[in-house]
Design a protein around this motif. Structure first.
Motif, PDB file in Angstrom:
ATOM      1  N   ALA A 281       0.652  -1.160   0.100  1.00  0.00           N
ATOM      2  CA  ALA A 281      -0.042  -0.282   0.157  1.00  0.00           C
ATOM      3  C   ALA A 281       1.189   1.069   0.018  1.00  0.00           C
ATOM      4  CB  ALA A 281      -1.089  -0.012   1.147  1.00  0.00           C
ATOM      5  N   ALA A 282       0.869   2.170  -1.115  1.00  0.00           N
ATOM      6  CA  ALA A 282       1.797   2.559  -1.380  1.00  0.00           C
ATOM      7  C   ALA A 282       1.917   4.142  -0.676  1.00  0.00           C
ATOM      8  CB  ALA A 282       2.629   2.875  -2.696  1.00  0.00           C
ATOM      9  N   ASP A 283       0.223   4.726  -0.542  1.00  0.00           N
ATOM     10  CA  ASP A 283      -0.202   5.796  -0.052  1.00  0.00           C
ATOM     11  C   ASP A 283      -1.671   5.395   0.806  1.00  0.00           C
ATOM     12  OD1 ASP A 283      -1.490   5.820  -2.377  1.00  0.00           O
ATOM     13  OD2 ASP A 283      -0.379   7.533  -2.892  1.00  0.00           O
ATOM     14  N   THR A 284      -1.375   6.406   1.201  1.00  0.00           N
ATOM     15  CA  THR A 284      -3.250   6.870   1.453  1.00  0.00           C
ATOM     16  C   THR A 284      -4.447   6.897   0.588  1.00  0.00           C
ATOM     17  OG1 THR A 284      -3.054   8.865   2.635  1.00  0.00           O
ATOM     18  CG2 THR A 284      -2.067   7.473   4.069  1.00  0.00           C
ATOM     19  N   GLY A 285      -5.425   6.730   0.793  1.00  0.00           N
ATOM     20  CA  GLY A 285      -6.344   6.834  -0.127  1.00  0.00           C
ATOM     21  C   GLY A 285      -7.122   8.531  -0.421  1.00  0.00           C
ATOM     22  N   HIS A 286      -6.538   9.402   0.107  1.00  0.00           N
ATOM     23  CA  HIS A 286      -7.466  10.959   0.351  1.00  0.00           C
ATOM     24  C   HIS A 286      -7.002  11.766  -1.093  1.00  0.00           C
ATOM     25  CE1 HIS A 286      -5.608  10.271   4.934  1.00  0.00           C
ATOM     26  NE2 HIS A 286      -6.982  10.878   5.158  1.00  0.00           N
ATOM     27  N   ARG A 287      -5.754  11.170  -1.753  1.00  0.00           N
ATOM     28  CA  ARG A 287      -6.418  11.968  -2.904  1.00  0.00           C
ATOM     29  C   ARG A 287      -7.608  10.966  -3.561  1.00  0.00           C
ATOM     30  NH1 ARG A 287      -1.472  11.104  -7.087  1.00  0.00           N
ATOM     31  NH2 ARG A 287      -0.386   8.840  -6.215  1.00  0.00           N
ATOM     32  N   TYR A 288      -7.201  10.230  -3.274  1.00  0.00           N
ATOM     33  CA  TYR A 288      -8.377   8.693  -3.732  1.00  0.00           C
ATOM     34  C   TYR A 288     -10.056   9.579  -3.402  1.00  0.00           C
ATOM     35  CZ  TYR A 288      -4.434   7.309  -6.417  1.00  0.00           C
ATOM     36  OH  TYR A 288      -3.307   7.224  -7.245  1.00  0.00           O
ATOM     37  N   THR A 289     -10.059  10.457  -2.686  1.00  0.00           N
ATOM     38  CA  THR A 289     -11.618  10.606  -2.298  1.00  0.00           C
ATOM     39  C   THR A 289     -12.682  10.603  -3.423  1.00  0.00           C
ATOM     40  OG1 THR A 289     -10.484  10.814  -0.348  1.00  0.00           O
ATOM     41  CG2 THR A 289     -13.516  11.392  -0.524  1.00  0.00           C
ATOM     42  N   GLY A 290     -12.621  11.672  -4.300  1.00  0.00           N
ATOM     43  CA  GLY A 290     -13.322  12.053  -4.981  1.00  0.00           C
ATOM     44  C   GLY A 290     -13.777  11.007  -6.063  1.00  0.00           C
ATOM     45  N   SER A 291     -12.352  10.527  -6.863  1.00  0.00           N
ATOM     46  CA  SER A 291     -11.981   9.783  -8.127  1.00  0.00           C
ATOM     47  C   SER A 291     -12.741   8.530  -7.970  1.00  0.00           C
ATOM     48  CB  SER A 291     -11.009  10.140  -8.422  1.00  0.00           C
ATOM     49  OG  SER A 291     -10.200   9.438  -8.112  1.00  0.00           O
ATOM     50  N   VAL A 292     -11.861   7.659  -6.505  1.00  0.00           N
ATOM     51  CA  VAL A 292     -12.605   6.283  -6.005  1.00  0.00           C
ATOM     52  C   VAL A 292     -13.745   6.289  -5.020  1.00  0.00           C
ATOM     53  CG1 VAL A 292     -11.375   4.504  -5.303  1.00  0.00           C
ATOM     54  CG2 VAL A 292     -10.138   6.001  -6.915  1.00  0.00           C
ATOM     55  N   PHE A 293     -13.609   6.366  -4.104  1.00  0.00           N
ATOM     56  CA  PHE A 293     -14.355   6.050  -2.676  1.00  0.00           C
ATOM     57  C   PHE A 293     -15.418   6.794  -2.913  1.00  0.00           C
ATOM     58  CE2 PHE A 293      -9.036   5.645  -1.873  1.00  0.00           C
ATOM     59  CZ  PHE A 293      -9.965   4.276  -0.787  1.00  0.00           C
ATOM     60  N   SER A 294     -15.743   7.917  -3.408  1.00  0.00           N
ATOM     61  CA  SER A 294     -17.191   8.555  -3.862  1.00  0.00           C
ATOM     62  C   SER A 294     -17.759   8.013  -4.403  1.00  0.00           C
ATOM     63  CB  SER A 294     -17.238  10.032  -3.854  1.00  0.00           C
ATOM     64  OG  SER A 294     -16.835  10.350  -5.362  1.00  0.00           O
ATOM     65  N   ARG A 295     -17.116   7.083  -5.216  1.00  0.00           N
ATOM     66  CA  ARG A 295     -17.969   5.611  -6.333  1.00  0.00           C
ATOM     67  C   ARG A 295     -18.007   4.911  -5.922  1.00  0.00           C
ATOM     68  NH1 ARG A 295     -14.681   7.208 -11.557  1.00  0.00           N
ATOM     69  NH2 ARG A 295     -16.466   5.909 -12.248  1.00  0.00           N
ATOM     70  N   HIS A 296     -18.178   4.359  -4.680  1.00  0.00           N
ATOM     71  CA  HIS A 296     -18.740   3.570  -4.138  1.00  0.00           C
ATOM     72  C   HIS A 296     -18.923   1.992  -4.045  1.00  0.00           C
ATOM     73  CE1 HIS A 296     -21.150   4.369  -0.675  1.00  0.00           C
ATOM     74  NE2 HIS A 296     -20.662   5.635  -0.660  1.00  0.00           N
ATOM     75  N   ARG A 297     -20.488   3.023  -4.474  1.00  0.00           N
ATOM     76  CA  ARG A 297     -21.597   2.352  -5.329  1.00  0.00           C
ATOM     77  C   ARG A 297     -20.939   1.406  -6.760  1.00  0.00           C
ATOM     78  NH1 ARG A 297     -23.726   6.205  -2.419  1.00  0.00           N
ATOM     79  NH2 ARG A 297     -25.186   6.168  -1.023  1.00  0.00           N
ATOM     80  N   GLU A 298     -20.581   1.813  -7.060  1.00  0.00           N
ATOM     81  CA  GLU A 298     -19.641   0.920  -8.256  1.00  0.00           C
ATOM     82  C   GLU A 298     -19.122  -0.322  -8.025  1.00  0.00           C
ATOM     83  OE1 GLU A 298     -18.167   3.483 -11.197  1.00  0.00           O
ATOM     84  OE2 GLU A 298     -19.286   5.535 -10.402  1.00  0.00           O
ATOM     85  N   ALA A 299     -18.411  -0.024  -6.839  1.00  0.00           N
ATOM     86  CA  ALA A 299     -17.912  -1.592  -6.924  1.00  0.00           C
ATOM     87  C   ALA A 299     -18.592  -2.731  -7.266  1.00  0.00           C
ATOM     88  CB  ALA A 299     -16.886  -1.552  -5.972  1.00  0.00           C
ATOM     89  N   VAL A 300     -17.963  -3.955  -7.388  1.00  0.00           N
ATOM     90  CA  VAL A 300     -18.149  -5.034  -7.514  1.00  0.00           C
ATOM     91  C   VAL A 300     -17.897  -6.849  -6.867  1.00  0.00           C
ATOM     92  CG1 VAL A 300     -18.744  -4.656  -9.552  1.00  0.00           C
ATOM     93  CG2 VAL A 300     -16.918  -6.225  -9.585  1.00  0.00           C
TER      94      VAL A 300
END
Length: 346
Positions: A281-300
């Motif tokens: 795990a190279a870094d934390t998820g903070h810079r991906y909050t909008g581009s990834v984690f806010s889209r959590h409903r898209e996860a399969v």
């Protein structure tokens, strides 16, 4: 007690997320390589306090080099990718680093080539600057020796599979190399995005790619292709599902490349249940909050995902492909001469 925050940030955590599956979690991984490289340069007298260190970065290396320069009294000059965000720009400014950011573009290859060209121009104007060459000089391997020693103490020297984004090659290549000094029973699994030249997937386009940090559209001299046993190519949407599952199931908030590495490590662990898979795990998820984690409903559900096992690069296919690399040389288009100095890291 640490003398500087960079020393603290460079200390990773080992987290056992499941039997035989371990997360090597960094706050900012490239601090390890930047600190090791800068210490080595200072020890050799190649640079001195007050000098300026120059490099190109798509994100976390810029912060890492700025911290190392702050730690040792050096100036930092970064030619940044279009992906450098407001938070990082502000941190670099307060740390005293100079940032020259490329104009926005949707073309990763153009972004990288422009940065390389600009580095050359800056060096012509300022020949006293020291170019760190994070993509080409294996001095960046040095800082990972201590991490490899910690892995060996915790897990033993045998039956370990290292899984992580390839990127510049320093982290995964170094860890495997140092661990193999004690035992060759160390597997190395590299993770790549589609569209990366490094392991020959440039002919497969991922329209959603934003994980450029683990791939490249230009040759990187630091990648020791012949250290890798297996390569996984993982799409943005599959990596997103991995990141969301890692947070939901194990409460680890990490970047998109970590989601891809987690996905690959789970597969390798299932394929080889007698081995311990360690994903980076190279870094934390903070810079991906909008581009990834806010889209959590898209996860399969990860159970619905499986790689295509391919015998040749021509058969790579989205959203996930896996190939036995067998420590072979790199594709011709991806190789470039490696830079060395007097340090025995290979």
């Amino acid at each position: 007690m640490f003398d500087h925050v960079a020393d603290s940030i460079g200390q990773p955590d080992l987290i056992r997320v499941e039997d035989g599956l371990v997360c090597l979690r960094f706050e900012t991984m490239k601090v390890v390589s930047a600190l090791g490289a800068v210490r080595h340069l200072l020890d050799r007298g190649a640079v001195r306090p007050g000098d300026t260190l120059l490099d190109s970065s798509s994100g976390i290396y810029a912060y890492a080099l700025a911290l190392a320069c702050h730690r040792y009294g050096l100036h930092c000059y970064i030619v940044g990718s279009t992906t450098v965000d407001d938070t990082l720009r502000t941190q670099l400014a307060v740390l005293g680093a100079s940032l020259e950011q490329m104009e926005p573009t949707s073309d990763l290859k153009l972004d990288q080539s422009r940065r390389v060209q600009r580095i050359g121009e800056i060096l012509e104007e300022n020949p006293h600057f020291h170019w760190m060459r994070q993509y080409h000089d294996d001095i960046h391997y040095l800082g990972y020796r201590a991490v490899a020693e910690e892995l060996e103490r915790e897990l033993g020297p045998e039956g370990v599979t290292i899984v992580g984004g390839v990127g510049s090659g320093a982290s995964t290549g170094a860890l495997a190399g140092f661990l193999r000094e004690k035992s060759d029973d160390v597997q190395l699994v590299g993770v790549q995005p589609f569209g990366s030249i490094t392991f020959g997937s440039e002919h497969v386009a991922d329209p959603d790619i934003i994980i450029a940090g683990i791939g490249s559209s230009i040759p990187f001299g630091n990648v020791a292709h012949d250290r890798y046993d297996i390569i996984h190519w993982i799409s943005f949407r599959a990596a997103l599902s991995g990141s969301i599952d890692l947070l939901r199931r194990h409460a680890i908030f990490a970047g998109l490349s970590t989601g891809a590495a987690y996905l690959a490590a789970r597969w390798e662990r299932a394929e080889n249940p007698d081995r311990t898979a360690v994903f980076i795990a190279a870094d934390t998820g903070h810079r991906y909050t909008g581009s990834v984690f806010s889209r959590h409903r898209e996860a399969v559900d990860l159970a619905s995902l499986a790689p295509h096992n391919v015998p040749a690069l021509e058969e790579l296919a989205m959203p996930w492909s896996r190939m036995s690399w067998n420590r072979a040389p790199g594709p011709r288009a991806a190789t470039t001469p490696r830079a060395h100095d007097d340090h025995p890291v290979r």
